[in-house]
Design a protein around this motif. Structure first.
Motif, mmCIF file in Angstrom:
data_model
loop_
_atom_site.group_PDB
_atom_site.id
_atom_site.type_symbol
_atom_site.label_atom_id
_atom_site.label_comp_id
_atom_site.label_asym_id
_atom_site.label_seq_id
_atom_site.Cartn_x
_atom_site.Cartn_y
_atom_site.Cartn_z
ATOM 1 N N HIS A 12 13.079 -30.558 -6.362
ATOM 2 C CA HIS A 12 14.194 -29.844 -6.708
ATOM 3 C C HIS A 12 15.095 -30.593 -7.568
ATOM 4 O O HIS A 12 15.823 -30.184 -8.272
ATOM 5 N N ASN A 13 15.021 -32.059 -7.565
ATOM 6 C CA ASN A 13 16.019 -32.644 -8.234
ATOM 7 C C ASN A 13 15.438 -33.845 -9.206
ATOM 8 O O ASN A 13 16.175 -34.577 -9.826
ATOM 9 N N GLY A 14 14.112 -33.959 -9.451
ATOM 10 C CA GLY A 14 13.606 -35.105 -10.214
ATOM 11 C C GLY A 14 13.320 -34.858 -11.487
ATOM 12 O O GLY A 14 13.177 -35.786 -12.090
ATOM 13 N N TYR A 15 13.694 -33.474 -11.934
ATOM 14 C CA TYR A 15 13.601 -33.279 -13.456
ATOM 15 C C TYR A 15 14.588 -32.134 -13.706
ATOM 16 O O TYR A 15 15.050 -31.612 -12.747
ATOM 17 N N SER A 16 14.833 -32.106 -15.046
ATOM 18 C CA SER A 16 15.699 -30.885 -15.470
ATOM 19 C C SER A 16 15.093 -29.812 -15.011
ATOM 20 O O SER A 16 16.023 -28.744 -14.705
#
Length: 106
Positions: A12-16
Protein backbone atom coordinates in the motif's frame (compact mmCIF):
# COMPACT_ATOMS: atom_id res chain seq x y z
CA UNK A 1 0.23 -11.71 11.42
CA UNK A 2 3.01 -9.15 11.71
CA UNK A 3 4.53 -10.49 8.49
CA UNK A 4 1.20 -10.11 6.67
CA UNK A 5 0.70 -6.60 8.08
CA UNK A 6 4.21 -5.65 6.94
CA UNK A 7 3.53 -7.04 3.46
CA UNK A 8 0.25 -5.07 3.22
CA UNK A 9 2.02 -1.90 4.37
CA UNK A 10 4.67 -2.43 1.70
CA UNK A 11 2.06 -3.02 -1.02
CA UNK A 12 0.00 0.00 0.00
CA UNK A 13 2.81 2.46 0.77
CA UNK A 14 6.04 1.12 -0.73
CA UNK A 15 5.71 2.82 -4.12
CA UNK A 16 3.83 5.71 -5.69
CA UNK A 17 1.57 3.09 -7.33
CA UNK A 18 -0.40 1.34 -4.60
CA UNK A 19 -1.11 -2.38 -4.94
CA UNK A 20 -4.43 -3.66 -3.59
CA UNK A 21 -4.40 -7.45 -3.15
CA UNK A 22 -8.24 -7.78 -3.27
CA UNK A 23 -8.30 -11.38 -1.98
CA UNK A 24 -6.44 -11.54 1.33
CA UNK A 25 -7.44 -14.75 3.13
CA UNK A 26 -5.71 -17.58 5.02
CA UNK A 27 -5.06 -19.73 1.95
CA UNK A 28 -3.18 -16.80 0.37
CA UNK A 29 -0.74 -16.56 3.28
CA UNK A 30 2.09 -19.05 2.96
CA UNK A 31 4.53 -19.96 5.73
CA UNK A 32 8.16 -20.79 5.03
CA UNK A 33 10.44 -23.09 7.06
CA UNK A 34 11.07 -20.33 9.63
CA UNK A 35 7.29 -19.74 9.97
CA UNK A 36 7.54 -16.37 8.22
CA UNK A 37 4.31 -15.43 6.46
CA UNK A 38 4.33 -14.49 2.77
CA UNK A 39 1.33 -13.07 0.91
CA UNK A 40 0.61 -14.92 -2.34
CA UNK A 41 -1.86 -15.07 -5.25
CA UNK A 42 -1.98 -11.63 -6.82
CA UNK A 43 -4.26 -12.82 -9.62
CA UNK A 44 -6.96 -10.20 -9.03
CA UNK A 45 -4.77 -7.45 -7.52
CA UNK A 46 -5.40 -3.88 -8.67
CA UNK A 47 -2.98 -0.98 -9.08
CA UNK A 48 -3.95 2.49 -7.90
CA UNK A 49 -2.15 5.41 -9.51
CA UNK A 50 -0.69 8.29 -7.52
CA UNK A 51 -3.89 10.33 -7.68
CA UNK A 52 -6.36 7.47 -7.39
CA UNK A 53 -7.95 6.70 -4.02
CA UNK A 54 -10.02 3.88 -5.50
CA UNK A 55 -10.99 2.13 -8.72
CA UNK A 56 -14.27 0.52 -9.67
CA UNK A 57 -14.18 -2.99 -11.05
CA UNK A 58 -16.10 -6.23 -11.24
CA UNK A 59 -16.22 -8.01 -7.88
CA UNK A 60 -14.15 -11.19 -7.87
CA UNK A 61 -13.06 -12.32 -4.40
CA UNK A 62 -13.85 -14.73 -1.58
CA UNK A 63 -17.11 -14.36 0.33
CA UNK A 64 -16.48 -13.58 3.99
CA UNK A 65 -13.30 -11.60 3.35
CA UNK A 66 -14.70 -8.96 0.98
CA UNK A 67 -15.13 -5.39 2.22
CA UNK A 68 -18.76 -4.22 1.85
CA UNK A 69 -17.95 -1.47 -0.67
CA UNK A 70 -16.08 -3.95 -2.85
CA UNK A 71 -18.76 -6.63 -2.65
CA UNK A 72 -21.71 -4.29 -3.30
CA UNK A 73 -20.33 -1.64 -5.64
CA UNK A 74 -17.02 -3.03 -6.93
CA UNK A 75 -15.07 -0.16 -5.35
CA UNK A 76 -11.47 -1.21 -4.64
CA UNK A 77 -9.19 0.75 -2.32
CA UNK A 78 -6.48 -0.05 0.18
CA UNK A 79 -9.25 -0.05 2.80
CA UNK A 80 -10.54 -3.28 1.24
CA UNK A 81 -7.30 -5.05 2.16
CA UNK A 82 -7.43 -3.56 5.66
CA UNK A 83 -10.95 -4.98 6.07
CA UNK A 84 -9.81 -8.41 4.83
CA UNK A 85 -6.82 -8.27 7.18
CA UNK A 86 -9.19 -7.60 10.09
CA UNK A 87 -11.26 -10.66 9.17
CA UNK A 88 -8.04 -12.67 8.87
CA UNK A 89 -6.98 -11.50 12.35
CA UNK A 90 -10.35 -12.41 13.88
CA UNK A 91 -10.22 -15.83 12.23
CA UNK A 92 -6.67 -16.43 13.45
CA UNK A 93 -7.40 -15.59 17.08
CA UNK A 94 -10.97 -16.93 17.37
CA UNK A 95 -10.38 -20.05 15.22
CA UNK A 96 -13.73 -19.37 13.55
CA UNK A 97 -14.17 -18.83 9.82
CA UNK A 98 -16.41 -16.01 8.60
CA UNK A 99 -18.53 -18.70 6.91
CA UNK A 100 -19.20 -20.64 10.15
CA UNK A 101 -22.83 -21.31 11.02
CA UNK A 102 -22.75 -18.96 14.01
CA UNK A 103 -22.53 -16.00 11.57
CA UNK A 104 -25.40 -17.10 9.32
CA UNK A 105 -28.73 -15.31 9.57
CA UNK A 106 -31.72 -17.38 10.63
Amino acid sequence: MIDVASAMDYLHNGYSTHVVHCDLKPSNVLLDQEMIGHVSDFGIAKLLGTREAFVQTRTVATIGYIAPEYGQDGIVSTSCDVYSFGILMMETFSRMRPSDEIFLEN
